[in-house]
Design a protein around this motif. Structure first.
Motif, PDB file in Angstrom:
ATOM      1  N   TRP A 229       0.834  -1.209   0.000  1.00  0.00           N
ATOM      2  CA  TRP A 229       0.000   0.000   0.000  1.00  0.00           C
ATOM      3  C   TRP A 229       0.865   1.254   0.000  1.00  0.00           C
ATOM      4  O   TRP A 229       0.554   2.220  -0.720  1.00  0.00           O
ATOM      5  CB  TRP A 229      -0.901  -0.024   1.231  1.00  0.00           C
ATOM      6  N   LEU A 230       1.942   1.246   0.769  1.00  0.00           N
ATOM      7  CA  LEU A 230       2.832   2.406   0.808  1.00  0.00           C
ATOM      8  C   LEU A 230       3.465   2.665  -0.558  1.00  0.00           C
ATOM      9  O   LEU A 230       3.561   3.810  -1.008  1.00  0.00           O
ATOM     10  CB  LEU A 230       3.912   2.207   1.865  1.00  0.00           C
ATOM     11  N   VAL A 231       3.920   1.584  -1.215  1.00  0.00           N
ATOM     12  CA  VAL A 231       4.540   1.748  -2.533  1.00  0.00           C
ATOM     13  C   VAL A 231       3.549   2.343  -3.523  1.00  0.00           C
ATOM     14  O   VAL A 231       3.854   3.298  -4.255  1.00  0.00           O
ATOM     15  CB  VAL A 231       5.076   0.393  -3.042  1.00  0.00           C
ATOM     16  N   LEU A 232       2.335   1.799  -3.556  1.00  0.00           N
ATOM     17  CA  LEU A 232       1.340   2.277  -4.515  1.00  0.00           C
ATOM     18  C   LEU A 232       0.904   3.704  -4.212  1.00  0.00           C
ATOM     19  O   LEU A 232       0.761   4.528  -5.127  1.00  0.00           O
ATOM     20  CB  LEU A 232       0.124   1.346  -4.518  1.00  0.00           C
ATOM     21  N   ILE A 233       0.707   4.035  -2.931  1.00  0.00           N
ATOM     22  CA  ILE A 233       0.218   5.376  -2.611  1.00  0.00           C
ATOM     23  C   ILE A 233       1.303   6.426  -2.850  1.00  0.00           C
ATOM     24  O   ILE A 233       0.998   7.577  -3.176  1.00  0.00           O
ATOM     25  CB  ILE A 233      -0.297   5.435  -1.156  1.00  0.00           C
ATOM     26  N   VAL A 234       2.589   6.036  -2.736  1.00  0.00           N
ATOM     27  CA  VAL A 234       3.664   6.972  -3.078  1.00  0.00           C
ATOM     28  C   VAL A 234       3.646   7.277  -4.568  1.00  0.00           C
ATOM     29  O   VAL A 234       3.758   8.435  -4.992  1.00  0.00           O
ATOM     30  CB  VAL A 234       5.023   6.401  -2.635  1.00  0.00           C
ATOM     31  N   VAL A 235       3.489   6.241  -5.392  1.00  0.00           N
ATOM     32  CA  VAL A 235       3.451   6.444  -6.843  1.00  0.00           C
ATOM     33  C   VAL A 235       2.210   7.243  -7.244  1.00  0.00           C
ATOM     34  O   VAL A 235       2.293   8.179  -8.049  1.00  0.00           O
ATOM     35  CB  VAL A 235       3.488   5.090  -7.569  1.00  0.00           C
ATOM     36  N   LEU A 236       1.057   6.889  -6.681  1.00  0.00           N
ATOM     37  CA  LEU A 236      -0.154   7.641  -6.989  1.00  0.00           C
ATOM     38  C   LEU A 236      -0.076   9.066  -6.450  1.00  0.00           C
ATOM     39  O   LEU A 236      -0.628   9.992  -7.048  1.00  0.00           O
ATOM     40  CB  LEU A 236      -1.382   6.918  -6.403  1.00  0.00           C
ATOM     41  N   GLY A 237       0.610   9.250  -5.317  1.00  0.00           N
ATOM     42  CA  GLY A 237       0.825  10.604  -4.812  1.00  0.00           C
ATOM     43  C   GLY A 237       1.651  11.438  -5.773  1.00  0.00           C
ATOM     44  O   GLY A 237       1.402  12.634  -5.961  1.00  0.00           O
ATOM     45  N   PHE A 238       2.653  10.810  -6.394  1.00  0.00           N
ATOM     46  CA  PHE A 238       3.428  11.510  -7.422  1.00  0.00           C
ATOM     47  C   PHE A 238       2.552  11.864  -8.610  1.00  0.00           C
ATOM     48  O   PHE A 238       2.672  12.958  -9.180  1.00  0.00           O
ATOM     49  CB  PHE A 238       4.596  10.626  -7.858  1.00  0.00           C
ATOM     50  N   PHE A 239       1.651  10.955  -8.990  1.00  0.00           N
ATOM     51  CA  PHE A 239       0.709  11.238 -10.085  1.00  0.00           C
ATOM     52  C   PHE A 239      -0.172  12.440  -9.750  1.00  0.00           C
ATOM     53  O   PHE A 239      -0.395  13.321 -10.588  1.00  0.00           O
ATOM     54  CB  PHE A 239      -0.139   9.993 -10.350  1.00  0.00           C
ATOM     55  N   VAL A 240      -0.678  12.480  -8.524  1.00  0.00           N
ATOM     56  CA  VAL A 240      -1.515  13.614  -8.098  1.00  0.00           C
ATOM     57  C   VAL A 240      -0.700  14.901  -8.091  1.00  0.00           C
ATOM     58  O   VAL A 240      -1.200  15.972  -8.468  1.00  0.00           O
ATOM     59  CB  VAL A 240      -2.121  13.325  -6.705  1.00  0.00           C
ATOM     60  N   HIS A 241       0.564  14.814  -7.665  1.00  0.00           N
ATOM     61  CA  HIS A 241       1.440  15.987  -7.675  1.00  0.00           C
ATOM     62  C   HIS A 241       1.589  16.547  -9.097  1.00  0.00           C
ATOM     63  O   HIS A 241       1.512  17.762  -9.307  1.00  0.00           O
ATOM     64  CB  HIS A 241       2.802  15.598  -7.104  1.00  0.00           C
ATOM     65  N   VAL A 242       1.788  15.666 -10.068  1.00  0.00           N
ATOM     66  CA  VAL A 242       1.908  16.108 -11.461  1.00  0.00           C
ATOM     67  C   VAL A 242       0.611  16.731 -11.937  1.00  0.00           C
ATOM     68  O   VAL A 242       0.601  17.809 -12.558  1.00  0.00           O
ATOM     69  CB  VAL A 242       2.309  14.921 -12.357  1.00  0.00           C
ATOM     70  N   LEU A 243      -0.519  16.083 -11.650  1.00  0.00           N
ATOM     71  CA  LEU A 243      -1.813  16.601 -12.106  1.00  0.00           C
ATOM     72  C   LEU A 243      -2.142  17.932 -11.432  1.00  0.00           C
ATOM     73  O   LEU A 243      -2.733  18.826 -12.053  1.00  0.00           O
ATOM     74  CB  LEU A 243      -2.907  15.571 -11.829  1.00  0.00           C
ATOM     75  N   ASP A 244      -1.771  18.091 -10.174  1.00  0.00           N
ATOM     76  CA  ASP A 244      -1.975  19.376  -9.489  1.00  0.00           C
ATOM     77  C   ASP A 244      -1.204  20.498 -10.175  1.00  0.00           C
ATOM     78  O   ASP A 244      -1.720  21.611 -10.348  1.00  0.00           O
ATOM     79  CB  ASP A 244      -1.528  19.268  -8.023  1.00  0.00           C
ATOM     80  N   ASN A 245       0.028  20.223 -10.558  1.00  0.00           N
ATOM     81  CA  ASN A 245       0.813  21.244 -11.243  1.00  0.00           C
ATOM     82  C   ASN A 245       0.254  21.545 -12.626  1.00  0.00           C
ATOM     83  O   ASN A 245       0.351  22.679 -13.103  1.00  0.00           O
ATOM     84  CB  ASN A 245       2.273  20.788 -11.356  1.00  0.00           C
ATOM     85  N   VAL A 246      -0.319  20.561 -13.283  1.00  0.00           N
ATOM     86  CA  VAL A 246      -0.989  20.811 -14.566  1.00  0.00           C
ATOM     87  C   VAL A 246      -2.180  21.738 -14.358  1.00  0.00           C
ATOM     88  O   VAL A 246      -2.399  22.675 -15.140  1.00  0.00           O
ATOM     89  CB  VAL A 246      -1.427  19.479 -15.207  1.00  0.00           C
ATOM     90  N   ILE A 247      -2.953  21.500 -13.311  1.00  0.00           N
ATOM     91  CA  ILE A 247      -4.103  22.364 -13.005  1.00  0.00           C
ATOM     92  C   ILE A 247      -3.647  23.798 -12.761  1.00  0.00           C
ATOM     93  O   ILE A 247      -4.237  24.755 -13.288  1.00  0.00           O
ATOM     94  CB  ILE A 247      -4.869  21.813 -11.791  1.00  0.00           C
ATOM     95  N   ASN A 248      -2.598  23.973 -11.976  1.00  0.00           N
ATOM     96  CA  ASN A 248      -2.095  25.320 -11.692  1.00  0.00           C
ATOM     97  C   ASN A 248      -1.568  26.001 -12.948  1.00  0.00           C
ATOM     98  O   ASN A 248      -1.791  27.208 -13.155  1.00  0.00           O
ATOM     99  CB  ASN A 248      -0.990  25.243 -10.637  1.00  0.00           C
TER     100      ASN A 248
END
Length: 555
Positions: free
Chosen positions: A493-512
């Motif tokens: 779960w930690l491995v997957l949520i870290v990778v998905l957290g990176f995905f959210v980080h990228v998408l957040d910067n796209v939104i901004n």
């Protein structure tokens, strides 16, 4: 095609552009002002009043180097770290690992080797670690779970991006109930499991279990209240996420460039970590007195603690620089796509952003990284003071003001690096441009960031939690690991949520970035991406104003 484009532009103009004779053409008009839809509208003419709009656009031409002093300062710090690191390796004392083989000689009042052939501490630790791993019962299950999780992260991220692009509304609405169901399930599960287990019930009495369970229920209640209060913003947020997912889908090369940058940071870290390890070898074995008895101990050279400080500063500053460089590459790539005439991404857009990030704008990125490094250091000091429970109202007020000030710097820095990537200007110039553009609609940007980030974080939590439950069920059924299956599932779960957290980080910067590009469009009176304007025009101009995208959201 021409008539369709004209109709689309007229529809965009009808959403928010007032007539030229209207009083809304004043320079004091809010950035994302949305007039009543029944008023006749037309595009303003920026040429009639050149001072009305701040002329900002993507700089695709030659970019001069900016903020060079900060680049020179970082290179100087890095060179000192490498230089002293090489010195620590060359002048290291090989007797550090054999400290246990030295004994105190009372005749010479010094430490002498007692068993020269004994194994070093490092070698002993290595063999202990290898034997522990070989004898561990759940090592194979752990390795397979981690490897399979790493392999599946790519398809999971792509599937999530595809779903957010085409089925944003359905995915968000399907995930929202799990924001409540999953915490409730885990809350009941741990309470029942702890009650059934004799060891857990003995360590945690019933009163404490009820208190913890009630505390989690209160947190869940607050989450429900937040969702209910902000429900009218969900439709607008869904449309914003859909637009950002579409932009990210058209620039999939970012999912190759950004992990490569992270991997490059790891490779960059390796020699510095080695230098820090070997720095401890610089010293000598000296007699030490304890309770009237002498024994042999290790004494570091006087410069080693200072080198540790220098190495840690280099590592943390480099990490902040790499994070800002990733934001720069995302912003530069998305801005090139946004301001292109067609809907396809420009050729070599990512390569251009990388060249600008580590070329003309490298000094600005070092400056931004230094600011974020200082902010995190100060925030860590404030949090440490808070944990110490410093009494007094003055300390509480100072901590609150410090956190507010640090949050403001982080918020401004995030949009400043967007401007640096778009315009190629120096950091301070970009910060001023950011302030001038966002001060007319600051609250709307906050709403976009907060709501979209919370929803995306909730979706990733739900997906990773479901994956962890599936992994745990497979391990308990197929491998009979017992309670060890829970630990393996938690690591997966930690491995997957870290990778998905990176995905959210990228998408957040796209939104901004899209938000900034849209704001630049508005200032220039242009429409490069009409589908973006159809969504972002509904942003509220104040915290109390509700978005107008309650019924006609574009998903």
């Amino acid at each position: 095609m021409g008539s369709d484009t004209d109709d689309q532009e007229k529809r965009i103009a009808a959403l928010y552009y007032p007539p030229a004779t209207s009083s809304s053409s004043s320079p004091t008009q809010p950035l994302l002002f949305k007039p009543p839809l029944h008023e006749p509208t037309s595009y303003p003419n920026p040429e009639s009043d050149p001072t009305q709009f701040l002329q900002i656009s993507y700089n695709s031409g030659h970019r001069p180097f900016k903020d060079l002093p900060f680049l020179i300062l970082f290179l100087l710090v890095l060179l000192c770290t490498i230089g002293f690191g090489i010195f620590s390796i060359v002048h290291g004392n090989p007797n550090y690992g054999n400290l246990s083989s030295f004994t105190f000689d009372s005749r010479s009042a010094s430490c002498v080797p007692a068993s020269p052939n004994s194994a070093s501490t490092v070698e002993s630790f290595y063999y202990f670690l290898v034997n522990s791993l070989r004898s561990s019962g759940f090592t194979s299950g752990l390795i397979w779970a981690i490897v399979i999780t790493v392999i599946l992260t790519g398809p999971i991220c792509f599937l999530l991006l595809f779903s957010l692009r085409h089925y944003t509304k359905y995915l968000v609405y399907a995930s929202l109930p799990f924001f409540i169901v999953m915490p409730v399930f885990f809350n009941i599960y741990w309470f029942v499991a702890c009650t059934v287990s004799s060891s857990c019930s003995d360590d945690l009495p019933l009163g404490y279990r009820i208190f913890v369970m009630s505390l989690i229920v209160v947190v869940i209640g607050v989450l429900v209240w937040v969702l209910v209060v902000n429900w009218y913003r969900v439709e607008l947020t869904i449309s914003i996420i859909g637009v950002a997912a579409d932009a990210l889908y058209k620039n999939l090369g970012l999912f190759v460039a950004l992990p490569m940058l992270s991997f490059g940071l790891v490779v960059y870290y390796a020699p510095i970590v080695v230098f820090l390890v070997f720095a401890r070898f610089n010293g000598k074995i000296v007699p030490k007195e304890s309770n009237g008895e002498y024994h042999c101990g290790w004494k570091e050279d006087s410069w080693v603690p200072a080198y540790y400080t220098l190495g840690v500063v280099t590592l943390l500053w480099s990490s902040a620089i790499m994070m800002e460089a990733q934001v720069y590459v995302i912003s530069g790539t998305i801005a090139q796509w946004y301001f292109s005439k067609n809907d396809s991404p420009p050729k070599r857009g990512i390569r251009t952003s990388l060249r600008n990030a580590f070329g003309p704008s490298s000094g600005s990125i070092c400056f931004s990284g230094l600011i974020m490094f200082i902010v995190r250091m100060v925030r860590g000091a404030v949090d440490s003071a808070k944990r110490e429970n410093s009494p007094g109202v003055v300390n509480l007020v100072l901590r609150t003001c410090a956190n507010l000030f640090l949050s403001s710097i982080e918020f401004l820095n995030k949009f400043t690096i967007n401007f640096v990537a778009i315009t190629g200007e120096a950091y301070c110039t970009s910060a001023r441009m950011t302030y001038e553009l966002l001060k007319r609609n600051l609250l709307s940007a906050v709403l976009v960031e907060v709501i979209s980030t919370r929803i995306l974080a909730g979706i990733t939590f739900v997906l990773s939690a479901v994956y962890a439950i599936v992994v745990c069920a497979i391990l308990k059924g197929a491998m009979s690991l017992g309670t060890d299956a829970y630990y393996v599932a938690i690591l997966a779960w930690l491995v997957l949520i870290v990778v998905l957290g990176f995905f959210v980080h990228v998408l957040d910067n796209v939104i901004n970035t899209i938000y900034i590009c849209y704001a630049i469009d508005r200032d220039r009176g242009e429409v490069y991406k009409s589908d973006v304007h159809e969504v972002y025009v509904h942003l509220p101009i104040s915290r109390n104003q509700r978005p107008s995208l309650a019924t006609d959201a574009v998903v």
